[in-house]
Design a protein around this motif. Structure first.
Motif, PDB file in Angstrom:
ATOM      1  N   GLU A  63      57.485 -22.171  15.997  1.00  0.00           N
ATOM      2  CA  GLU A  63      56.026 -22.581  15.729  1.00  0.00           C
ATOM      3  C   GLU A  63      55.362 -21.802  14.307  1.00  0.00           C
ATOM      4  O   GLU A  63      54.509 -22.307  13.536  1.00  0.00           O
ATOM      5  CB  GLU A  63      54.920 -22.061  16.768  1.00  0.00           C
ATOM      6  CG  GLU A  63      54.636 -20.731  16.878  1.00  0.00           C
ATOM      7  CD  GLU A  63      55.772 -20.016  17.860  1.00  0.00           C
ATOM      8  OE1 GLU A  63      56.874 -20.708  18.487  1.00  0.00           O
ATOM      9  OE2 GLU A  63      55.666 -18.821  18.196  1.00  0.00           O
ATOM     10  N   ALA A  64      56.209 -20.843  13.799  1.00  0.00           N
ATOM     11  CA  ALA A  64      55.790 -20.315  12.577  1.00  0.00           C
ATOM     12  C   ALA A  64      56.716 -21.012  11.428  1.00  0.00           C
ATOM     13  O   ALA A  64      56.619 -20.421  10.160  1.00  0.00           O
ATOM     14  CB  ALA A  64      56.136 -18.774  12.569  1.00  0.00           C
TER      15      ALA A  64
ATOM     16  N   GLU B 241      48.052  -8.966  21.920  1.00  0.00           N
ATOM     17  CA  GLU B 241      49.157  -9.752  22.505  1.00  0.00           C
ATOM     18  C   GLU B 241      50.460  -9.411  21.879  1.00  0.00           C
ATOM     19  O   GLU B 241      51.379  -9.119  22.763  1.00  0.00           O
ATOM     20  CB  GLU B 241      48.985 -11.330  22.310  1.00  0.00           C
ATOM     21  CG  GLU B 241      47.742 -11.783  23.098  1.00  0.00           C
ATOM     22  CD  GLU B 241      48.013 -13.576  23.080  1.00  0.00           C
ATOM     23  OE1 GLU B 241      46.855 -14.158  23.016  1.00  0.00           O
ATOM     24  OE2 GLU B 241      48.892 -14.208  22.725  1.00  0.00           O
ATOM     25  N   ARG B 242      50.341  -8.632  20.928  1.00  0.00           N
ATOM     26  CA  ARG B 242      51.658  -8.145  20.024  1.00  0.00           C
ATOM     27  C   ARG B 242      52.128  -6.808  21.206  1.00  0.00           C
ATOM     28  O   ARG B 242      53.167  -6.587  21.347  1.00  0.00           O
ATOM     29  CB  ARG B 242      51.339  -7.999  18.716  1.00  0.00           C
ATOM     30  CG  ARG B 242      52.694  -7.446  18.254  1.00  0.00           C
ATOM     31  CD  ARG B 242      52.789  -6.819  16.923  1.00  0.00           C
ATOM     32  NE  ARG B 242      54.042  -6.311  16.343  1.00  0.00           N
ATOM     33  CZ  ARG B 242      54.218  -5.608  15.465  1.00  0.00           C
ATOM     34  NH1 ARG B 242      53.004  -4.571  14.874  1.00  0.00           N
ATOM     35  NH2 ARG B 242      55.418  -5.108  14.937  1.00  0.00           N
TER      36      ARG B 242
ATOM     37  N   GLU C  32      53.488  -8.005  24.123  1.00  0.00           N
ATOM     38  CA  GLU C  32      54.891  -8.659  23.742  1.00  0.00           C
ATOM     39  C   GLU C  32      56.109  -7.634  23.692  1.00  0.00           C
ATOM     40  O   GLU C  32      57.177  -7.720  24.473  1.00  0.00           O
ATOM     41  CB  GLU C  32      54.779  -9.696  22.859  1.00  0.00           C
ATOM     42  CG  GLU C  32      56.065 -10.564  22.279  1.00  0.00           C
ATOM     43  CD  GLU C  32      56.142 -10.905  20.895  1.00  0.00           C
ATOM     44  OE1 GLU C  32      57.179 -11.359  20.395  1.00  0.00           O
ATOM     45  OE2 GLU C  32      54.983 -10.955  20.166  1.00  0.00           O
TER      46      GLU C  32
ATOM     47  N   THR D 166      53.786 -17.224  20.968  1.00  0.00           N
ATOM     48  CA  THR D 166      54.832 -16.253  21.033  1.00  0.00           C
ATOM     49  C   THR D 166      54.944 -15.646  22.613  1.00  0.00           C
ATOM     50  O   THR D 166      56.021 -15.291  22.813  1.00  0.00           O
ATOM     51  CB  THR D 166      54.424 -15.286  20.096  1.00  0.00           C
ATOM     52  OG1 THR D 166      54.245 -16.050  18.686  1.00  0.00           O
ATOM     53  CG2 THR D 166      55.364 -14.250  19.605  1.00  0.00           C
ATOM     54  N   LEU D 167      53.598 -15.129  22.824  1.00  0.00           N
ATOM     55  CA  LEU D 167      53.800 -14.441  24.326  1.00  0.00           C
ATOM     56  C   LEU D 167      54.416 -15.438  25.198  1.00  0.00           C
ATOM     57  O   LEU D 167      54.915 -14.736  26.076  1.00  0.00           O
ATOM     58  CB  LEU D 167      52.212 -13.770  24.686  1.00  0.00           C
ATOM     59  CG  LEU D 167      52.396 -12.830  25.585  1.00  0.00           C
ATOM     60  CD1 LEU D 167      53.079 -11.406  25.160  1.00  0.00           C
ATOM     61  CD2 LEU D 167      50.815 -12.413  25.624  1.00  0.00           C
TER      62      LEU D 167
ATOM     63  N   ARG E  19      65.290 -20.027  12.263  1.00  0.00           N
ATOM     64  CA  ARG E  19      65.105 -19.661  13.683  1.00  0.00           C
ATOM     65  C   ARG E  19      66.241 -18.639  14.207  1.00  0.00           C
ATOM     66  O   ARG E  19      66.041 -17.835  14.924  1.00  0.00           O
ATOM     67  CB  ARG E  19      65.468 -21.129  14.694  1.00  0.00           C
ATOM     68  CG  ARG E  19      64.158 -21.830  14.395  1.00  0.00           C
ATOM     69  CD  ARG E  19      64.328 -23.045  15.415  1.00  0.00           C
ATOM     70  NE  ARG E  19      65.225 -24.130  15.096  1.00  0.00           N
ATOM     71  CZ  ARG E  19      64.831 -25.094  14.356  1.00  0.00           C
ATOM     72  NH1 ARG E  19      63.680 -25.186  13.950  1.00  0.00           N
ATOM     73  NH2 ARG E  19      65.815 -25.922  13.964  1.00  0.00           N
TER      74      ARG E  19
ATOM     75  N   GLU F  16      45.916 -19.302  13.310  1.00  0.00           N
ATOM     76  CA  GLU F  16      46.612 -19.900  14.290  1.00  0.00           C
ATOM     77  C   GLU F  16      46.615 -21.574  14.118  1.00  0.00           C
ATOM     78  O   GLU F  16      47.440 -22.388  14.125  1.00  0.00           O
ATOM     79  CB  GLU F  16      46.087 -19.909  15.709  1.00  0.00           C
ATOM     80  CG  GLU F  16      47.105 -20.213  16.820  1.00  0.00           C
ATOM     81  CD  GLU F  16      46.473 -19.737  18.431  1.00  0.00           C
ATOM     82  OE1 GLU F  16      47.081 -20.289  19.224  1.00  0.00           O
ATOM     83  OE2 GLU F  16      45.503 -19.049  18.327  1.00  0.00           O
TER      84      GLU F  16
ATOM     85  N   GLU G 174      56.375 -17.629  24.818  1.00  0.00           N
ATOM     86  CA  GLU G 174      57.919 -17.812  24.704  1.00  0.00           C
ATOM     87  C   GLU G 174      58.674 -16.740  25.097  1.00  0.00           C
ATOM     88  O   GLU G 174      59.628 -16.779  25.722  1.00  0.00           O
ATOM     89  CB  GLU G 174      58.284 -18.023  23.184  1.00  0.00           C
ATOM     90  CG  GLU G 174      59.649 -18.208  23.035  1.00  0.00           C
ATOM     91  CD  GLU G 174      59.818 -18.508  21.409  1.00  0.00           C
ATOM     92  OE1 GLU G 174      58.851 -18.797  20.629  1.00  0.00           O
ATOM     93  OE2 GLU G 174      60.933 -18.546  20.870  1.00  0.00           O
ATOM     94  N   ARG G 175      58.011 -15.283  25.125  1.00  0.00           N
ATOM     95  CA  ARG G 175      58.758 -14.163  25.350  1.00  0.00           C
ATOM     96  C   ARG G 175      58.811 -14.195  26.968  1.00  0.00           C
ATOM     97  O   ARG G 175      59.747 -13.893  27.494  1.00  0.00           O
ATOM     98  CB  ARG G 175      57.778 -13.273  24.850  1.00  0.00           C
ATOM     99  CG  ARG G 175      58.369 -11.572  25.194  1.00  0.00           C
ATOM    100  CD  ARG G 175      59.841 -11.149  24.891  1.00  0.00           C
ATOM    101  NE  ARG G 175      60.279 -11.476  23.526  1.00  0.00           N
ATOM    102  CZ  ARG G 175      59.765 -10.641  22.551  1.00  0.00           C
ATOM    103  NH1 ARG G 175      59.434  -9.433  22.885  1.00  0.00           N
ATOM    104  NH2 ARG G 175      60.353 -10.890  21.278  1.00  0.00           N
TER     105      ARG G 175
ATOM    106  N   PRO H 129      60.165 -17.577  14.861  1.00  0.00           N
ATOM    107  CA  PRO H 129      59.623 -18.384  15.770  1.00  0.00           C
ATOM    108  C   PRO H 129      59.612 -19.768  15.206  1.00  0.00           C
ATOM    109  O   PRO H 129      58.894 -20.387  14.252  1.00  0.00           O
ATOM    110  CB  PRO H 129      58.352 -18.025  16.467  1.00  0.00           C
ATOM    111  CG  PRO H 129      58.394 -16.605  15.707  1.00  0.00           C
ATOM    112  CD  PRO H 129      59.165 -16.488  14.700  1.00  0.00           C
TER     113      PRO H 129
END
Length: 972
Positions: free
Chosen positions: A381-382, A210-211, A214, A251-252, A374, A927, A254-255, A379
């Protein structure tokens, strides 16, 4: 002479081994014969433990796993002898060996005797990380190029055995992460085309990373290929669903959403030094500097010398500008920050801490840290939920950077203490009414009044030089009536600008009429109040809209919330929404309210204080009470309606009949957004009301708190839920309202249970049950029994929990409460599971799941799916558990049920661990850790930590990979 003996003639030249490709070795420039595949596998085990003793059983396990042949030990001796012939400088002799030596219970490859390409590869990776941390992206690229140059094919190609397989996976992960880092640095240097080419190749090679996707999406977008960027997301979403049955990570997603709406944060900018395109610029959050800043020259020079020292040294770590209200602290801080912005190329951040905002709760340090992180790219969520952890992340983000953080309107040193101690080169600039003289490493600048000449000059700039020069004595008098404070002078000048028929003396005469009022307030507040009174009277004596604005100004002092909307003010005034909106716009034009964002307004601190006093002076107690009751009715009705839109199956707590109609929400997202945005203000309004001496107001405040039940519970706002219901309990006791007492006991028990305080929760839940029975409320008794069962479960009193749950189900069926029946089935199934009766638990939970799915109750469906998964795990069937958990995770995310999301992620990690899938197990565990931090639900911390520990115990190679390359491991 053969190759092995060739090595023996070159004692000064260490052997070299290539593991990053087909396994090979050289000595003195000549190739070494490393022997058959299993002998090569033994060499890899020894290299992986270089300098440490490798016991024979570890070697055997690394070559054959759990099922070695009977001849394994004898074969091992043969392989060790073969390796010595290849590596030792004098292979024909029998010891002493200097490269591959005997140790107790095993063998060791002496450190430094053999040069291995893996060590060079990892050394270059570490150097790349260091250079990147120092913002040297070009140096980091060179280091990564050097690291990747060591690869000539799949690592340990052709080498058999479990150890080689694990090491091959670890090295491959490092290689892929290094290529991703390489592309990321290309993006950082504005080389978007090169990054896109690299990432396209990498995505074809590893399509599920996924990175990679992204970064590829960002590279394509910056190349002007928005459609290709969006298609990249859709491709990986399809692949993940087909191959793994999962959705893309947060994250993906959100991108994808940012690219879909062409968010400005993705835009390209030009690096001024090199002209190269770089990613979105560092944060530039400073408010616009005041157009008129007169005087303060000495203070401004002092601040600039601290922010940007003349000798080029690092800036002062902490600077505090303190002084009376209205002294111009914020204006000076913003001016100095803009003047020194060149010294902080990595960004200028700004947060209003609301430390002196009358009637509004100041920002908590954790909330301030969240805003700063932020802005620095962390992100949502992190974001850590723990204050110390968040402060540590902030320090890590600012290491090696030069960033200015302006913290405006701090209540005092305690509010900002967690934000200090930043790495050298960064500065925190604070404005506050309180002294910061005792703050560590802080230079304090105390701001007093302006000089008389400066105050008159300021009036001339704002009003016009001719008008001031026409009567110098009156101008001088006006300046002193304004107490020589910038805010008061600015407001006085605004009144003169609005009334061109007034002379400066006219305004001075009006101010003199209020000398008693000025005397009652301290320094700057006196002039501010008189100016505000003039503004108010001008509106009150004006046309219809002005009079409505003046009435609005009076009413704004009734309710103590941070922000305002037209709908809220409509309820406050008892007027239509469009009238409220016109009144707010008129006040904005008069600079008495500020537009913080479209459709949302806020009061300046001193204006808010004035409106509170204005409400007390101009409105009767009955008028103030009616306005507050209307507002509470609006807040509570809308909160209940929004919660119902989000989940119509959840039972809302009782609500008194009020005339206010809730806002209409056309979509679930509208309801969710309203609750998220308004939650702090609704909590503040409920708290204010419950502190009222008026019983009617206090009771309705308690019910507003009850209207937030599901938003507080599902969003894991457990502390807010606890505090609100403690206040509601006080209201119930004070007014002897049995209904409020019952509801408050039950909600307080719920909050305490979620905060891990089961023992404290029990008496409150028992009290609710007793009150419900006394009130002869069968539905309430049914709910209280069910919730008591949940508390008893947490206390591990499973038999009692099951008994209460059966009683709940009997009443639920008697009164026809389907949701009560579903709840009882979940609780009883859980009790049976904990007592070891898996058959009964499975029967109960399948019945509950069928009922929940038939009713469309997603919340109870999520609960049931989690429990049935746990049952299948108990039965030793992780594959079936996996399918239920994946469904449960999707449901929990769709409804925003954070606790269930975290539980599902932990159990998915356990499932993949049991299925011997380490990479997936570790990914889900990490996660889960992020989900736990987002929820703030600390009860889940042991679950997550225990699973992470179990994964590392089951797969020790993961721990080794993390220790060898911690940053890469965390990104995995």
């Amino acid at each position: 002479m053969d190759n092995a003996n060739e090595c023996g003639t070159s004692q000064d030249l260490p052997s070299r081994l290539r593991l990053l490709g087909p396994l090979a070795g050289w000595c003195g420039g000549h190739p070494i014969e490393l022997g058959p595949p299993l002998q090569r596998a033994a060499l890899c085990v020894l290299v992986g433990h270089e300098g440490r003793v490798v016991p024979k059983d570890v070697l055997i396990s690394g070559l054959w796993g759990d099922g070695p042949p009977n001849t394994a030990e004898q074969s091992l001796y043969t392989y060790i002898a073969g390796l010595r012939r290849a590596l030792e400088p004098h292979p024909g002799r029998r010891g002493p060996y200097i490269i591959l030596v005997n140790r107790s219970r095993g063998y060791a490859l002496e450190r430094g005797k053999v040069r291995v390409d893996v060590e060079d590869f990892e050394r270059h990776l570490a150097e790349a990380r260091r250079l990147r941390g120092a913002s040297d992206l070009r140096g980091g690229l060179r280091a990564l190029d050097a690291a990747l140059a060591y690869w000539s094919g799949p690592a340990l190609c052709g080498v058999p055995g479990p150890f080689a397989a694990a090491e091959r996976a670890r090295l491959e992960e490092l290689r892929l992460s290094a290529r991703e880092d390489h592309a990321d640095m290309l993006l950082g240097l504005g080389l978007h085309q090169e990054a896109a080419r690299t990432l396209t190749e990498l995505a074809a090679e590893a399509p599920l990373r996924e990175r990679t996707r992204e970064l590829l999406m960002l590279a394509l977008y910056r190349c002007g290929r928005q459609a290709d960027a969006l298609q990249t997301y859709l491709d990986v979403k399809r692949l993940l669903a087909e191959r793994l049955g999962v959705d893309p990570g947060a994250t993906l997603r959100e991108r994808y959403e940012l690219i879909l709406r062409a968010d400005p944060s993705l835009a390209r900018v030009q690096d001024r030094a090199s002209g190269a395109e770089v990613p979105a610029r560092p944060p530039r959050q400073l408010p616009r500097a005041a157009s008129v800043l007169v005087g303060r020259a000495e203070e401004l020079v002092r601040l600039r010398s601290l922010l940007s020292p003349w000798d080029g040294g690092p800036p002062q770590a902490v600077i505090a500008i303190t002084g009376a209200p209205g002294a111009g602290k914020s204006a000076l801080a913003v001016q100095a920050a803009h003047a020194s912005s060149h010294a902080f190329p990595d960004g200028q951040l700004y947060v209003n801490l609301q430390g002196a905002t009358p009637g509004v709760e100041r920002l908590k340090p954790i909330d301030v840290l969240g805003r700063l992180l932020r802005a620095l790219g962390v992100p949502g969520e992190a974001l850590p939920s723990d204050e110390d952890e968040a402060a540590a992340v902030l320090r890590d983000r600012l290491e090696g950077r030069r960033t200015l953080i302006l913290l405006d309107d701090a209540a005092g040193p305690e509010q900002v203490r967690a934000l200090l101690g930043l790495p050298s080169g960064n500065t925190v600039l604070i404005t506050s009414r309180e002294s910061h003289a005792a703050t560590d490493d802080c230079v304090q600048l105390v701001l007093g009044r302006l000089l008389r000449s400066e105050a008159v000059t300021m009036l001339a700039k704002l009003v016009g030089a001719e008008r001031i020069a026409a009567d110098p004595a009156a101008a001088d008098r006006l300046a002193h009536l304004c107490d020589l404070l910038p805010l008061a002078l600015r407001l006085a000048a605004a009144r003169l600008a609005e009334r061109p028929d007034w002379t400066v003396r006219d305004l001075g005469t009006r101010l003199e009429d209020r000398r008693r009022t000025l005397h009652e307030l301290e320094s700057g507040r006196s002039a501010v109040r008189s100016s505000l009174e003039l503004s108010y009277e001008s509106l009150a004596n004006g046309n219809g809209l002005d009079r409505l604005a003046a009435r609005t100004m009076c009413h704004l002092g009734v309710l103590h919330v941070a922000s305002l909307t037209a709908e809220l003010v409509s309820a406050l005034l008892g007027e239509p929404v469009d009238a409220a909106e016109r009144a707010l716009d008129r006040l904005a034009r008069a600079h008495l309210v500020e537009i913080s964002e479209p459709g949302r307004y806020r009061l300046h601190d001193l204006v808010r204080l004035f409106t509170i006093e204005l409400a007390d002076a101009r409105l009767t107690p009955e008028t103030r009470k009616d306005a507050l009751l209307r507002t509470l009715g609006f807040y509570g009705a809308t909160a209940r309606h929004a919660s119902t839109v989000l989940d119509p199956h959840r039972v809302q707590l009782p609500w008194p009949a009020v005339p206010q109609r809730p806002l209409a929400f056309e979509t679930v997202d509208e309801a969710r957004n309203w609750l998220a945005e308004e939650l702090p203000d609704v909590v503040a309004a409920a708290t204010q009301a419950m502190h009222s001496e008026d019983d009617d107001v206090a009771r309705l405040g308690a019910y507003v708190g009850f209207a937030l039940t599901w938003q507080l519970a599902m969003g894991a706002h457990h502390r807010e839920q606890r505090d609100l219901n403690r206040q509601a309990l006080g209201v119930g006791e004070r007014t002897d309202d049995q209904e409020i007492l019952s509801l408050a006991h039950g909600q307080l028990a719920h909050a305490l249970l979620n905060l891990g305080k089961e023992t404290e929760a029990l008496p409150h839940q028992q009290a609710e049950l007793e009150l419900r029975r006394a009130l002869r409320d069968r539905f309430g008794e049914m709910r209280a029994l069910g919730n008591l069962g949940v508390v008893l479960l947490k206390l591990e009193r499973y038999a009692e929990a099951r008994e209460r749950t059966k009683a709940q189900r009997a009443i639920a069926r008697e009164i026809g409460s389907d949701v009560g029946e579903r709840h009882s089935l979940v609780t009883e199934a859980t009790a049976c599971l904990r007592m070891g009766d898996l058959t009964a638990a499975m029967s109960l939970i399948h019945e509950q799941l069928a009922l929940a799915q038939a009713a469309g109750d997603r919340y109870h469906e999520a609960c049931g799916l989690t429990l049935v998964s746990e049952l299948h795990l108990k039965r030793g069937d992780p594959q079936t558990a996996k399918s239920y958990l994946e469904r449960g995770l999707r449901v929990a995310r769709e409804i925003g049920y954070r606790i269930s999301e975290c539980e599902s992620l932990v159990m998915l990690a356990r499932v993949h661990r049991l299925l011997n899938e380490p990479a997936q197990a570790l990914a889900y565990a990490r996660e889960a850790l992020a989900a736990r931090q987002r929820s703030g639900y600390k009860n889940l911390s042991p679950l997550v930590e225990d699973e992470l520990s179990a994964i590392e115990t089951a797969f020790p190679e993961l721990r080794a990979a993390r220790e060898a390359s911690p940053r890469v491991a965390l990104a995995g």
